[in-house]
Design an enzyme around this catalytic site. Structure first.
Site, short mmCIF file in Angstrom:
data_model
loop_
_atom_site.label_atom_id
_atom_site.label_comp_id
_atom_site.label_asym_id
_atom_site.label_seq_id
_atom_site.Cartn_x
_atom_site.Cartn_y
_atom_site.Cartn_z
CG ASN A 1 4.83 -4.08 3.32
OD1 ASN A 1 5.79 -4.78 3.08
ND2 ASN A 1 3.57 -4.46 3.12
CG ASP B 1 -1.93 -3.12 -8.50
OD1 ASP B 1 -1.28 -2.41 -7.71
OD2 ASP B 1 -3.06 -3.57 -8.24
NE ARG C 1 -7.71 8.70 -2.55
CZ ARG C 1 -8.91 8.98 -3.04
NH1 ARG C 1 -9.96 8.29 -2.65
NH2 ARG C 1 -9.06 9.95 -3.93
N GLY D 1 0.22 -0.69 8.11
CA GLY D 1 1.61 -0.20 8.03
C GLY D 1 2.67 -1.22 8.39
CG ASN E 1 2.30 -0.37 -5.17
OD1 ASN E 1 2.00 -0.12 -3.99
ND2 ASN E 1 1.56 -1.14 -5.94
CG HIS F 1 -0.07 -5.86 -6.13
ND1 HIS F 1 -1.26 -5.24 -5.75
CD2 HIS F 1 -0.42 -6.99 -6.78
CE1 HIS F 1 -2.28 -5.97 -6.17
NE2 HIS F 1 -1.81 -7.03 -6.79
CD GLU G 1 3.07 -7.77 0.96
OE1 GLU G 1 3.00 -6.55 1.14
OE2 GLU G 1 2.06 -8.50 0.92
C1 GAR Z 1 0.16 -5.29 1.77
O1 GAR Z 1 -0.11 -6.67 1.64
C2 GAR Z 1 0.41 -4.66 0.42
O2 GAR Z 1 1.09 -5.50 -0.45
C3 GAR Z 1 -1.00 -4.39 -0.05
O3 GAR Z 1 -1.67 -3.93 1.08
C4 GAR Z 1 -1.09 -4.53 2.24
C5 GAR Z 1 -0.74 -3.43 3.20
O4 GAR Z 1 -0.30 -3.97 4.43
N1 GAR Z 1 -1.01 -3.43 -1.13
C6 GAR Z 1 -1.84 -3.50 -2.17
O5 GAR Z 1 -2.70 -4.35 -2.30
C7 GAR Z 1 -1.63 -2.40 -3.21
N2 GAR Z 1 -2.27 -2.74 -4.44
P1 GAR Z 1 0.51 -3.08 5.46
O6 GAR Z 1 -0.33 -1.81 5.68
O7 GAR Z 1 0.58 -3.92 6.70
O8 GAR Z 1 1.84 -2.80 4.87
#
Ligand code: GAR
Length: 213
Positions: free
Chosen positions: A13, A144, A90, A11, A106, A108, A173
């Site tokens: 982000n 994606d 998911r 979490g 989203n 990515h 991000e």
């Molecule tokens: C982040 O790097 C996000 O971009 C990626 O998962 C991580 C979550 O980190 N998402 C994906 O790969 C989606 N396809 P976080 O829980 O610390 O935000």
């Protein structure tokens, strides 16, 4: 604008969005943090910020559609207007994506449409890519995929391993996700012929070269 944020893990982000929303002039607030995993640290972050949380385990549902329907219900009950996937791991049903079309975004950790899916950093390094980065996009049924709202680019250094590259991208991000939410909440983002148009966004000039000559 009221946000629902969906998380499955750490979490960070979500935290960037929480921090952005804490600023008086930020035009959005988080009304729900929803996780498919009870142990997701993102839930803890939400609780610390006084944000309502919900957990729905996909294991308690017969199929993807009924799980997604239950999520939609929670999001609607919370009155959310924009759904932000933040490390929500998911796949979503077509029905869910249709219901929230252009209200579902989203983040990515690659420069889409390159490196969809998992193990993105390993693959970029393996390919000898000079740049990678992250993408915030509207969600479409294919994984994606969807109209790109904002991207940030970082260099890939020769000595990088996946963790080093992931960390460099993650920093960006945390910048671009709140920025995308701000643009949307300000009503400056629209999708036209499956491309995003942002009103009054500054246009950067020039190219990035790596390594610099
Ligand atoms: C982040 O790097 C996000 O971009 C990626 O998962 C991580 C979550 O980190 N998402 C994906 O790969 C989606 N396809 P976080 O829980 O610390 O935000």
């Amino acid at each position: 604008m009221k946000l629902a944020v969906l998380v499955s893990g750490r979490g960070s982000n979500l935290q960037a969005l929480i921090d952005a929303c804490a600023a008086e002039e930020f035009p959005a607030e988080i009304v729900l943090v929803l996780s498919n995993k009870a142990e997701a640290y993102g839930l803890e972050r939400a609780k610390q910020a006084g944000i309502p949380t919900a957990v729905l385990s996909h294991k308690d549902f017969d199929d993807r559609e009924s799980f997604d329907e239950a999520m939609s219900q929670k999001i609607t009950e919370a009155d959310a207007e924009l759904v932000c996937l933040a490390g929500f791991m998911r796949l979503l049903s077509d029905g869910f994506v249709r219901k929230w079309r252009d209200k579902l975004i989203n983040i990515h950790p690659s420069l889409l449409p390159s490196y969809k899916g998992l193990h993105v950093h390993e693959r970029a390094i393996e390919d000898g890519a000079r740049f990678s980065g992250c993408t915030v996009h509207f969600v479409r049924p294919a994984m994606d995929e969807g109209p790109i709202i904002i991207q940030a680019v970082v260099p890939v250094h020769p000595e990088d391993d996946a963790d080093a590259l992931a960390g460099r991208i993650l920093e960006q991000e945390h910048v671009v996700y709140p920025q995308a939410v701000r643009y949307i909440a300000e009503g400056r983002v629209r999708v036209s012929a499956e491309r995003v148009v942002i009103t009054d966004a500054p246009i950067p000039h020039g190219a990035m070269v790596n390594p610099v000559g």
